[in-house]
Design an enzyme around this catalytic site. Structure first.
Site, PDB file in Angstrom:
ATOM      1  N   SER A  80      -1.510  98.996  18.799  1.00 26.41           N
ATOM      2  CA  SER A  80      -1.628  98.228  17.495  1.00 26.41           C
ATOM      3  C   SER A  80      -0.041  98.170  17.093  1.00 26.41           C
ATOM      4  CB  SER A  80      -2.477  99.027  16.623  1.00 26.41           C
ATOM      5  OG  SER A  80      -2.389  98.506  15.245  1.00 26.41           O
ATOM      6  N   ASP A  81       0.180  97.164  16.326  1.00 21.93           N
ATOM      7  CA  ASP A  81       1.326  97.243  15.750  1.00 21.93           C
ATOM      8  C   ASP A  81       1.369  96.764  14.227  1.00 21.93           C
ATOM      9  OD1 ASP A  81       4.326  97.594  15.998  1.00 21.93           O
ATOM     10  OD2 ASP A  81       4.417  95.623  15.370  1.00 21.93           O
ATOM     11  N   THR A  82       2.207  97.121  13.106  1.00 14.67           N
ATOM     12  CA  THR A  82       1.951  96.944  11.797  1.00 14.67           C
ATOM     13  C   THR A  82       3.444  96.441  11.460  1.00 14.67           C
ATOM     14  OG1 THR A  82       0.248  98.415  11.354  1.00 14.67           O
ATOM     15  CG2 THR A  82       1.593  97.837   9.487  1.00 14.67           C
TER      16      THR A  82
END
Length: 200
Positions: A80-82
């Site tokens: 995941s990446d934000t």
């Protein structure tokens, strides 16, 4: 079907959120010689949604190679990446307190987007989702910004703040996914897991 997944993330928040879904996971962290931060470099004129989806795919590629290299049991890998975006401007993780101060001054008294991409994959199959939320900051005083930046909490956080921390005192409104703003949108992640046969 696998009974567990690998989580390729150093974020304790993502691990906690994943545990709430009831899916057993093991951490698959980068080797000492891997430059994980280099994957997060922004390309010229890259739109925030395209950026966060590309970085998540790169993280998944690196994690699947890591899994193969280590000879670990096969299982799906979650990455995941934000990122935080104001218009087309991307706010990554601050390098230090001064950088955090600069970011927070720009985000003060604005509504910005928080985009989190999640990818789940194996050597043969991969799926990805994108979750977009909006956060409105009140007008923060210089003293509030400097105090928060000096607390250390903004370091390692996209946009220089943690929604579940002291920054909550500056947030007047939010819409979308609270867990997505934290770094792992629960609804979208559950959908991904179900597409791989997990009961969530």
């Amino acid at each position: 079907m696998s009974e567990f997944i690998y989580l390729a993330s150093q974020s304790p928040r993502r691990s906690q959120l994943l545990a709430l879904l009831g899916v057993r996971h093991e951490l698959l962290l980068p080797d000492a010689d891997e430059d994980a931060e280099a994957l997060e470099a922004v390309l010229p004129n890259e739109a925030p949604a395209a950026y966060v989806k590309r970085v998540t795919q790169l993280k998944l590629d690196a994690a699947l190679q890591r899994l193969k290299r280590r000879g670990l049991p096969a299982a799906p890998v979650l990455c995941s990446d934000t990122t935080v975006a104001l218009g087309r401007k991307i706010f990554g993780k601050p390098t230090d307190a001064a950088d955090a101060t600069r970011m927070l001054k720009e985000l003060s008294n604005t509504t910005h987007r928080v985009l989190t991409a999640v990818a789940l994959g194996t050597a043969r199959k991969r799926e990805q989702v994108l979750c977009e939320s909006r956060v409105t900051f009140s007008a923060m005083s210089s003293r509030q910004i400097q105090t928060y930046a000096a607390s250390g909490e903004p370091l390692g956080k996209a946009g220089a703040y943690a929604v579940q921390g002291r920054a909550a005192a500056f947030i007047s409104h939010m819409s979308g996914s609270y867990s997505g703003i934290m770094g792992l949108p629960m609804f979208e992640t559950a959908q991904l897991l179900q597409s791989f046969g997990f009961k969530v």
